[in-house]
Design a protein around this motif. Sequence first.
Motif, PDB file in Angstrom:
ATOM      1  N   HIS A  44     -48.717  11.490 -13.139  1.00 22.24           N
ATOM      2  CA  HIS A  44     -49.520  10.645 -12.253  1.00 22.24           C
ATOM      3  C   HIS A  44     -50.250   9.539 -13.005  1.00 22.24           C
ATOM      4  CE1 HIS A  44     -48.753  13.933  -9.316  1.00 22.24           C
ATOM      5  NE2 HIS A  44     -48.472  12.857  -8.608  1.00 22.24           N
ATOM      6  N   LEU A  47     -47.548   6.807 -13.454  1.00 19.20           N
ATOM      7  CA  LEU A  47     -47.343   6.115 -12.168  1.00 19.20           C
ATOM      8  C   LEU A  47     -48.481   5.154 -11.878  1.00 19.20           C
ATOM      9  CD1 LEU A  47     -46.052   8.962  -9.822  1.00 19.20           C
ATOM     10  CD2 LEU A  47     -44.845   6.852 -10.388  1.00 19.20           C
ATOM     11  N   SER A  48     -49.709   5.623 -12.082  1.00 16.63           N
ATOM     12  CA  SER A  48     -50.890   4.795 -11.812  1.00 16.63           C
ATOM     13  C   SER A  48     -50.904   3.572 -12.731  1.00 16.63           C
ATOM     14  CB  SER A  48     -52.152   5.650 -12.016  1.00 16.63           C
ATOM     15  OG  SER A  48     -53.257   4.846 -12.316  1.00 16.63           O
ATOM     16  N   GLU A  50     -48.355   2.048 -14.270  1.00 11.62           N
ATOM     17  CA  GLU A  50     -47.301   1.079 -13.938  1.00 11.62           C
ATOM     18  C   GLU A  50     -47.629   0.344 -12.640  1.00 11.62           C
ATOM     19  OE1 GLU A  50     -43.655   3.336 -14.193  1.00 11.62           O
ATOM     20  OE2 GLU A  50     -43.956   3.689 -16.348  1.00 11.62           O
ATOM     21  N   ARG A  51     -48.217   1.075 -11.708  1.00 12.96           N
ATOM     22  CA  ARG A  51     -48.603   0.442 -10.428  1.00 12.96           C
ATOM     23  C   ARG A  51     -49.648  -0.649 -10.663  1.00 12.96           C
ATOM     24  NH1 ARG A  51     -50.555   4.929  -7.528  1.00 12.96           N
ATOM     25  NH2 ARG A  51     -48.452   5.736  -7.449  1.00 12.96           N
ATOM     26  N   ARG A  52     -50.611  -0.370 -11.555  1.00  6.64           N
ATOM     27  CA  ARG A  52     -51.690  -1.345 -11.818  1.00  6.64           C
ATOM     28  C   ARG A  52     -51.158  -2.587 -12.536  1.00  6.64           C
ATOM     29  NH1 ARG A  52     -55.924   1.805 -14.949  1.00  6.64           N
ATOM     30  NH2 ARG A  52     -54.396   3.463 -15.043  1.00  6.64           N
ATOM     31  N   LYS A  54     -48.068  -3.761 -12.278  1.00  5.99           N
ATOM     32  CA  LYS A  54     -47.293  -4.504 -11.277  1.00  5.99           C
ATOM     33  C   LYS A  54     -48.221  -5.253 -10.326  1.00  5.99           C
ATOM     34  CE  LYS A  54     -43.273  -1.481 -11.376  1.00  5.99           C
ATOM     35  NZ  LYS A  54     -42.635  -0.324 -10.771  1.00  5.99           N
ATOM     36  N   ARG A  55     -49.345  -4.609  -9.989  1.00  8.27           N
ATOM     37  CA  ARG A  55     -50.297  -5.248  -9.075  1.00  8.27           C
ATOM     38  C   ARG A  55     -50.912  -6.495  -9.716  1.00  8.27           C
ATOM     39  NH1 ARG A  55     -54.110  -1.074  -6.559  1.00  8.27           N
ATOM     40  NH2 ARG A  55     -55.289  -1.319  -8.451  1.00  8.27           N
ATOM     41  N   ARG A  58     -48.379  -9.229  -9.574  1.00  9.77           N
ATOM     42  CA  ARG A  58     -48.239  -9.751  -8.204  1.00  9.77           C
ATOM     43  C   ARG A  58     -49.482 -10.554  -7.792  1.00  9.77           C
ATOM     44  NH1 ARG A  58     -47.568  -5.035  -5.705  1.00  9.77           N
ATOM     45  NH2 ARG A  58     -49.740  -4.968  -5.085  1.00  9.77           N
ATOM     46  N   ILE A  89     -39.798  -3.789 -15.164  1.00 14.78           N
ATOM     47  CA  ILE A  89     -39.949  -4.664 -13.995  1.00 14.78           C
ATOM     48  C   ILE A  89     -38.716  -5.546 -13.804  1.00 14.78           C
ATOM     49  CG2 ILE A  89     -41.319  -6.624 -13.116  1.00 14.78           C
ATOM     50  CD1 ILE A  89     -43.729  -5.218 -14.563  1.00 14.78           C
ATOM     51  N   SER A  92     -36.259  -4.991 -10.961  1.00 15.03           N
ATOM     52  CA  SER A  92     -36.498  -5.374  -9.567  1.00 15.03           C
ATOM     53  C   SER A  92     -36.727  -6.876  -9.396  1.00 15.03           C
ATOM     54  CB  SER A  92     -37.696  -4.595  -9.008  1.00 15.03           C
ATOM     55  OG  SER A  92     -38.789  -4.736  -9.879  1.00 15.03           O
TER      56      SER A  92
END
Lengths: 331, 61
Positions: A44, A47-48, A50-52, A54-55, A58, A89, A92
Motif C-alpha cells: 500500500h 501504491l500510494s 506512485e499515485r502521488r 502521477k497526481r 497530472r 508511466i 500509459s
Amino acid sequence: MDGKQILQEQPKIANQFQQPICSQCNSPPVVYLSYAQRHFCKKHFLLSFERRVKRTIRDFSLLSKGDTVAVGLSGGKDSTVLLHMLCKIRHSLPFEIKAIAIDEGIASYRTNTIPVAETECKRLAVPLTILRFDSKFSSMDSIMRLKAHSGKLKGSCTYCGVFRRYLLNRGCKQVGANKLAIGHNLDDIAQTVLMNIMRNEPYRLARFSLNGGIAQDEGFVPRIKPLAQIPEREVALYAALQGMPIHYQECPYAHEAFRQHVRTLLNQTEEKYPGTKQRVFNSYLALQTSLAKGAKLDAGSPVSKCSECNEPSSGELCMACLLASEIKQAL
Amino acid sequence: MEISVGSSKLSLEAKTISEVLSSLGLSREEALVRVNGSVRPEDWKLSPSDSVEVIKVVFGG
C-alpha cells in the motif's frame, strides 16, 4: 495530499504484541506517515507513492504525449527513483526517456553513483549520456583544492550548482530532449523556499517552478519535478523496497552549505509538527503566481546570448562562464 | 540489543524504533530502520532478540 480527510482517522494498533498494522489491510507496516496519521504496508505504500507522483504530473501538466524527457541522473536515490517512475508511466503515456549524468569530479563520491546510473539505464533500456565538469570547466576536486590554496573562490555549491545546471541544459539539447526531469523532492523544495525567504531573494522564488520557470527562451530546456510532493525519506523508502542499489553517502563538500542548516531545521520542525514541509510547499504555490507576475514586470532585460559560449544569459557572460573565468583568475 | 549503524555496531536498550533513533540523535526524517531484515515504522516495538539496522538516508549534496 488528502490531509483533511485522513486526519480524522487514528492509527490502527492491534494484535497481541500491540504492534501497529497497515491502515489498509492489517499487514505489518513499513512506514508511518505522521502527517496523514496512517501506517502502510509495502504494497500500500508503493501504491500510494506512485499515485502521488502521477497526481503531481497530472496536476502540474508536467508531461505530454510525444515529449522527449531527459532525466538528470546522478545514480542517487532521488534521480534513480524518478527514472523508474517515468519508465512505469511511459506505458500509459507514450514519451521518450533519455538520461544525462553529470560527473562533477568528486573522487570517492560520484565514482560510487555513476556506476549505479549506468546499471539502471542498462536495466531499463534508457540511453545514458555522461558529461564531465572537467571537459568544459574544472573538476570539483580541483576547484576546492584551488580554493584552499588561493582563499579566493566561493563555496563549493555555487560552482557545482551552476556548472551542473549548465551542462544538463546543454546535454538536453545535445540529446534532443524538450524537457529535463530532475529528482527534487518535497524536502528540497521546502528547503529552497525557506532559503530564498531567509536570504531575502524573492525573485529567486519567483523563478523557481515545478514545470519550467519564468525565463522563456528556446535556449532553456524546461525542468520538471515529478517528485515535488514526496518527502525525501519516502523516496529512500521506495528505493529500498524496490531493491535499488543506492549508496547512501554525503558529498564531502556539503558541510559548507546553508541548505544543510535549513534541512536540519525543517526535519526537526516536521518531526514536531507533521505536515510542515507540505504546508511550506502549499504556501509557495499560493505565492508563486503573484511573485512570477511581479518578476516578469521587473525583469527588465530580456534573455540574450553569452558572448563566450552562446548559451542563454541575462548579461554579457552567463553565470557559468563568469564563474569559470573567476577560477582561471585564481590559478 | 545489537544495533548496526552503517559499518559500526553498538549495544543499547530500546523499546521502540523511535527510542533507537533518539538515542542515536537521528530524526525519523533522515533514517530508515530494518528490524530482522524488514523496514519498520518508528512506533514498531522491539524485543531484545531483534536485529536492528539503522540506515541514514538523508545527506547533503
